[in-house]
Design a protein around this motif. Structure first.
Motif, PDB file in Angstrom:
ATOM      1  N   ARG A  71     -46.794  21.020 -28.916  1.00  0.00           N
ATOM      2  CA  ARG A  71     -45.872  20.050 -29.526  1.00  0.00           C
ATOM      3  C   ARG A  71     -45.869  18.725 -28.770  1.00  0.00           C
ATOM      4  O   ARG A  71     -45.981  17.646 -29.362  1.00  0.00           O
ATOM      5  N   VAL A  72     -45.767  18.789 -27.447  1.00  0.00           N
ATOM      6  CA  VAL A  72     -45.700  17.572 -26.628  1.00  0.00           C
ATOM      7  C   VAL A  72     -47.034  16.819 -26.668  1.00  0.00           C
ATOM      8  O   VAL A  72     -47.057  15.589 -26.807  1.00  0.00           O
ATOM      9  N   MET A  73     -48.123  17.543 -26.595  1.00  0.00           N
ATOM     10  CA  MET A  73     -49.434  16.880 -26.648  1.00  0.00           C
ATOM     11  C   MET A  73     -49.660  16.239 -28.025  1.00  0.00           C
ATOM     12  O   MET A  73     -50.262  15.170 -28.125  1.00  0.00           O
ATOM     13  N   THR A  74     -49.148  16.859 -29.068  1.00  0.00           N
ATOM     14  CA  THR A  74     -49.266  16.294 -30.414  1.00  0.00           C
ATOM     15  C   THR A  74     -48.442  15.016 -30.530  1.00  0.00           C
ATOM     16  O   THR A  74     -48.878  14.044 -31.154  1.00  0.00           O
ATOM     17  N   ILE A  75     -47.273  14.983 -29.922  1.00  0.00           N
ATOM     18  CA  ILE A  75     -46.458  13.767 -29.910  1.00  0.00           C
ATOM     19  C   ILE A  75     -47.274  12.615 -29.321  1.00  0.00           C
ATOM     20  O   ILE A  75     -47.309  11.509 -29.868  1.00  0.00           O
ATOM     21  N   LEU A  76     -47.939  12.876 -28.203  1.00  0.00           N
ATOM     22  CA  LEU A  76     -48.760  11.831 -27.582  1.00  0.00           C
ATOM     23  C   LEU A  76     -49.937  11.455 -28.485  1.00  0.00           C
ATOM     24  O   LEU A  76     -50.218  10.270 -28.680  1.00  0.00           O
ATOM     25  N   ALA A  77     -50.614  12.438 -29.035  1.00  0.00           N
ATOM     26  CA  ALA A  77     -51.777  12.168 -29.893  1.00  0.00           C
ATOM     27  C   ALA A  77     -51.394  11.333 -31.111  1.00  0.00           C
ATOM     28  O   ALA A  77     -52.201  10.540 -31.602  1.00  0.00           O
ATOM     29  N   GLN A  78     -50.168  11.480 -31.576  1.00  0.00           N
ATOM     30  CA  GLN A  78     -49.684  10.697 -32.714  1.00  0.00           C
ATOM     31  C   GLN A  78     -49.223   9.306 -32.304  1.00  0.00           C
ATOM     32  O   GLN A  78     -48.866   8.495 -33.145  1.00  0.00           O
ATOM     33  N   GLY A  79     -49.223   9.045 -30.993  1.00  0.00           N
ATOM     34  CA  GLY A  79     -48.815   7.734 -30.494  1.00  0.00           C
ATOM     35  C   GLY A  79     -47.320   7.518 -30.456  1.00  0.00           C
ATOM     36  O   GLY A  79     -46.848   6.386 -30.360  1.00  0.00           O
ATOM     37  N   ASN A  80     -46.546   8.594 -30.495  1.00  0.00           N
ATOM     38  CA  ASN A  80     -45.081   8.500 -30.485  1.00  0.00           C
ATOM     39  C   ASN A  80     -44.561   8.439 -29.048  1.00  0.00           C
ATOM     40  O   ASN A  80     -43.895   9.364 -28.567  1.00  0.00           O
ATOM     41  N   LEU A  81     -44.843   7.338 -28.369  1.00  0.00           N
ATOM     42  CA  LEU A  81     -44.477   7.220 -26.960  1.00  0.00           C
ATOM     43  C   LEU A  81     -42.969   7.235 -26.746  1.00  0.00           C
ATOM     44  O   LEU A  81     -42.496   7.787 -25.749  1.00  0.00           O
ATOM     45  N   ALA A  82     -42.209   6.666 -27.666  1.00  0.00           N
ATOM     46  CA  ALA A  82     -40.752   6.675 -27.525  1.00  0.00           C
ATOM     47  C   ALA A  82     -40.218   8.111 -27.550  1.00  0.00           C
ATOM     48  O   ALA A  82     -39.358   8.469 -26.739  1.00  0.00           O
ATOM     49  N   ASP A  83     -40.736   8.936 -28.463  1.00  0.00           N
ATOM     50  CA  ASP A  83     -40.319  10.341 -28.518  1.00  0.00           C
ATOM     51  C   ASP A  83     -40.726  11.078 -27.248  1.00  0.00           C
ATOM     52  O   ASP A  83     -39.976  11.910 -26.736  1.00  0.00           O
TER      53      ASP A  83
END
Length: 94
Positions: A71-83
């Protein structure tokens, strides 16, 4: 070291399930645009760091499930740095 898509993240994290590897104990995802990287370790910790900035201290999350790693790595891969920044990171590597 491979370019990939976020769909490959579960397989990447699954690589941690092998025998303990002292030489390669982690897998990581890096956002090339921002240089933020999340590394997942066999021990169950995640490390967040900015590879291009020595002014930004690394942070970690201990005792993370494999599903949470994905989940966390996917957040980064999607470019959601704020999240990504909203997670309860602790100072340092561990």
């Amino acid at each position: 070291m491979d370019d990939g898509s976020e769909g490959g993240i579960p397989a990447l994290v699954a690589e941690l399930e092998g025998p303990l590897d002292d030489e390669h104990p982690d897998v990581s995802v890096t956002d090339d645009e921002s240089s933020w990287s999340v590394s997942a370790f066999q021990s169950g910790s995640l490390v967040l760091e900015n590879l291009d900035s020595s002014d930004v201290d690394p942070r970690h999350l201990p005792d993370v499930s494999r599903a949470e790693m994905v989940r966390v790595m996917t957040i980064l891969a999607q470019g959601n740095l704020a999240d990504l920044q909203q997670l309860e990171w602790r100072p340092g590597y561990e």
